[in-house]
Design an enzyme around this catalytic site. Structure first.
Site, PDB file in Angstrom:
ATOM      1  N   THR A   3       7.646   6.958  28.535  1.00 11.37           N
ATOM      2  CA  THR A   3       8.234   5.850  28.110  1.00 11.37           C
ATOM      3  C   THR A   3       7.784   4.684  29.045  1.00 11.37           C
ATOM      4  O   THR A   3       7.552   4.602  30.148  1.00 11.37           O
ATOM      5  CB  THR A   3       9.952   5.824  28.261  1.00 11.37           C
ATOM      6  OG1 THR A   3      10.643   4.763  27.782  1.00 11.37           O
ATOM      7  CG2 THR A   3      10.435   6.327  29.539  1.00 11.37           C
ATOM      8  N   ASN A   4       7.924   3.593  28.049  1.00 13.16           N
ATOM      9  CA  ASN A   4       7.589   2.167  28.892  1.00 13.16           C
ATOM     10  C   ASN A   4       9.035   1.534  29.141  1.00 13.16           C
ATOM     11  O   ASN A   4       8.850   0.295  29.627  1.00 13.16           O
ATOM     12  CB  ASN A   4       6.744   1.485  28.019  1.00 13.16           C
ATOM     13  CG  ASN A   4       5.119   1.758  28.172  1.00 13.16           C
ATOM     14  OD1 ASN A   4       4.808   2.207  29.450  1.00 13.16           O
ATOM     15  ND2 ASN A   4       4.702   1.826  26.881  1.00 13.16           N
ATOM     16  N   ASN A   5       9.971   2.011  28.815  1.00 10.51           N
ATOM     17  CA  ASN A   5      11.244   1.588  28.874  1.00 10.51           C
ATOM     18  C   ASN A   5      11.786   2.127  30.238  1.00 10.51           C
ATOM     19  O   ASN A   5      12.320   3.120  30.549  1.00 10.51           O
ATOM     20  CB  ASN A   5      12.257   1.891  27.832  1.00 10.51           C
ATOM     21  CG  ASN A   5      13.641   1.233  27.801  1.00 10.51           C
ATOM     22  OD1 ASN A   5      14.020   0.966  29.017  1.00 10.51           O
ATOM     23  ND2 ASN A   5      14.189   0.958  26.633  1.00 10.51           N
ATOM     24  N   LYS A   8      15.491   3.656  30.113  1.00 10.71           N
ATOM     25  CA  LYS A   8      15.582   5.030  29.720  1.00 10.71           C
ATOM     26  C   LYS A   8      15.355   6.022  30.656  1.00 10.71           C
ATOM     27  O   LYS A   8      16.003   6.946  31.065  1.00 10.71           O
ATOM     28  CB  LYS A   8      14.417   5.201  28.561  1.00 10.71           C
ATOM     29  CG  LYS A   8      14.853   4.913  27.034  1.00 10.71           C
ATOM     30  CD  LYS A   8      13.859   5.555  26.242  1.00 10.71           C
ATOM     31  CE  LYS A   8      13.989   5.001  24.746  1.00 10.71           C
ATOM     32  NZ  LYS A   8      12.774   5.473  23.887  1.00 10.71           N
ATOM     33  N   ASP A  64      12.492   9.294  21.281  1.00  7.05           N
ATOM     34  CA  ASP A  64      12.455   8.195  20.337  1.00  7.05           C
ATOM     35  C   ASP A  64      13.857   8.043  19.926  1.00  7.05           C
ATOM     36  O   ASP A  64      14.718   8.953  19.430  1.00  7.05           O
ATOM     37  CB  ASP A  64      11.451   8.241  19.199  1.00  7.05           C
ATOM     38  CG  ASP A  64      11.143   7.008  18.403  1.00  7.05           C
ATOM     39  OD1 ASP A  64      10.772   6.181  19.156  1.00  7.05           O
ATOM     40  OD2 ASP A  64      11.349   6.847  17.175  1.00  7.05           O
ATOM     41  N   THR A  65      14.495   6.801  19.805  1.00  5.14           N
ATOM     42  CA  THR A  65      15.864   6.438  19.588  1.00  5.14           C
ATOM     43  C   THR A  65      15.964   5.668  18.477  1.00  5.14           C
ATOM     44  O   THR A  65      15.233   4.555  18.562  1.00  5.14           O
ATOM     45  CB  THR A  65      16.631   5.939  20.830  1.00  5.14           C
ATOM     46  OG1 THR A  65      16.384   6.907  21.943  1.00  5.14           O
ATOM     47  CG2 THR A  65      18.197   5.762  20.583  1.00  5.14           C
ATOM     48  N   PHE A 152      21.714  -1.114  28.113  1.00  5.18           N
ATOM     49  CA  PHE A 152      20.608  -2.012  27.710  1.00  5.18           C
ATOM     50  C   PHE A 152      20.381  -1.935  26.105  1.00  5.18           C
ATOM     51  O   PHE A 152      21.367  -1.185  25.537  1.00  5.18           O
ATOM     52  CB  PHE A 152      19.208  -1.363  28.318  1.00  5.18           C
ATOM     53  CG  PHE A 152      18.813   0.079  27.739  1.00  5.18           C
ATOM     54  CD1 PHE A 152      19.581   0.964  28.260  1.00  5.18           C
ATOM     55  CD2 PHE A 152      18.045   0.413  26.763  1.00  5.18           C
ATOM     56  CE1 PHE A 152      19.278   2.490  27.908  1.00  5.18           C
ATOM     57  CE2 PHE A 152      17.860   1.781  26.134  1.00  5.18           C
ATOM     58  CZ  PHE A 152      18.444   2.729  26.842  1.00  5.18           C
ATOM     59  N   TYR A 154      21.021  -1.922  22.574  1.00  2.00           N
ATOM     60  CA  TYR A 154      22.154  -2.381  21.537  1.00  2.00           C
ATOM     61  C   TYR A 154      23.457  -2.008  22.170  1.00  2.00           C
ATOM     62  O   TYR A 154      24.557  -2.032  21.456  1.00  2.00           O
ATOM     63  CB  TYR A 154      22.013  -1.702  20.253  1.00  2.00           C
ATOM     64  CG  TYR A 154      20.871  -2.074  19.348  1.00  2.00           C
ATOM     65  CD1 TYR A 154      21.018  -2.992  18.178  1.00  2.00           C
ATOM     66  CD2 TYR A 154      19.572  -1.825  19.840  1.00  2.00           C
ATOM     67  CE1 TYR A 154      20.150  -3.255  17.476  1.00  2.00           C
ATOM     68  CE2 TYR A 154      18.541  -1.930  18.902  1.00  2.00           C
ATOM     69  CZ  TYR A 154      18.704  -2.995  17.798  1.00  2.00           C
ATOM     70  OH  TYR A 154      17.565  -3.297  17.005  1.00  2.00           O
ATOM     71  N   ARG A 181      21.283  10.395  24.227  1.00  7.22           N
ATOM     72  CA  ARG A 181      20.129  10.615  25.111  1.00  7.22           C
ATOM     73  C   ARG A 181      20.719  11.869  25.935  1.00  7.22           C
ATOM     74  O   ARG A 181      19.824  12.980  26.305  1.00  7.22           O
ATOM     75  CB  ARG A 181      19.892   9.298  26.026  1.00  7.22           C
ATOM     76  CG  ARG A 181      18.636   9.931  26.915  1.00  7.22           C
ATOM     77  CD  ARG A 181      17.955   8.549  27.288  1.00  7.22           C
ATOM     78  NE  ARG A 181      17.209   7.864  26.210  1.00  7.22           N
ATOM     79  CZ  ARG A 181      17.744   6.735  25.799  1.00  7.22           C
ATOM     80  NH1 ARG A 181      18.910   6.260  26.448  1.00  7.22           N
ATOM     81  NH2 ARG A 181      17.360   6.229  24.669  1.00  7.22           N
TER      82      ARG A 181
END
Ligand code: ITT
Length: 194
Positions: A3-5, A8, A64-65, A152, A154, A181
């Site tokens: 992930t780049n987030n 997460k 993926d969410t 973060f 939404y 998650r």
């Protein structure tokens, strides 16, 4: 975790607890913007995990969410990260623009039921078998305005069923007890333990 987030990654580390060390893409010097071209969460989770395996040769999992709103026939779904930009609100991955777009679409709409769905794809030794996909869903509703400062994406407009708080009004611990998650990650951990 492919992930780049960073948020997460923080959640994943908290969900797994101190017995585990979760590395993110930056830890393996991967700064790729991995293309998410599939029209399903499962497809995009697999694309992210496969990208990292193919280029870096390490076992990994990707999440993926999507947020699915009933009154919008399941939108934003697979377009959750770039929802605002599709309708002229800001750029991709801009949480404020995404929320403004969502609330505008739901103006005057009574049925605000929605769910977060996470699909995790796990690759070990280059293999992704069908049993390497783990799904977590949390049902809730979209509030009429953003509330709360935690979390973060939404989180300020998503209120899980059975709670009077949005995810952003809860502390991390409370969100991680019930979130999409957390459910998907616990399934993956159960699989890995077995
Ligand atoms: P990676 O693909 O690099 O993992 P991303 O943020 O692009 O990071 P997704 O493709 O899964 O992740 O996009 C999901 C979108 O949903 C994105 O806008 C997130 O901010 C949002 N999102 C994901 N998990 C969330 C959560 O737990 N609470 C609120 N919003 C969330």
């Amino acid at each position: 975790m492919a992930t780049n987030n960073p948020q997460k990654l923080i959640e994943a580390r908290r969900i797994l607890g101190e017995g585990f060390q979760v590395l993110g893409l930056a830890d393996i010097c991967c700064h790729d913007d991995i293309p998410e071209t599939s029209l399903t969460l499962q497809g995009n989770a697999l694309l992210k995990a496969r990208h990292v395996w193919d280029r870096y040769g390490v076992d990994c999992f990707a999440d993926d969410t999507g947020l699915e709103v009933d009154a919008l026939l399941g939108e934003p779904g697979v377009f959750t990260a770039r929802y605002g930009s599709l309708y002229g609100y800001g750029v991709e991955h801009d949480p404020d623009a995404n929320i403004r777009c969502l609330l505008c679409k739901l103006k005057e709409v009574k049925d605000r039921s929605a769910r977060f769905r996470t699909v995790i794809a796990l690759i070990q030794g280059g293999e992704t078998a069908p049993y390497s996909l783990f799904e977590g869903v949390v049902e809730g509703s979209i509030t009429s305005e953003p509330r709360g400062l935690h979390g973060f994406g939404y989180d300020p407009v998503f209120q899980p069923n059975g709670s009077r708080l949005t995810f952003a009004e809860m502390g991390a611990e409370q969100k991680n007890r019930i979130s999409h998650r957390a459910i998907a990650m616990r399934k993956m951990m159960e699989f890995l333990r077995r």
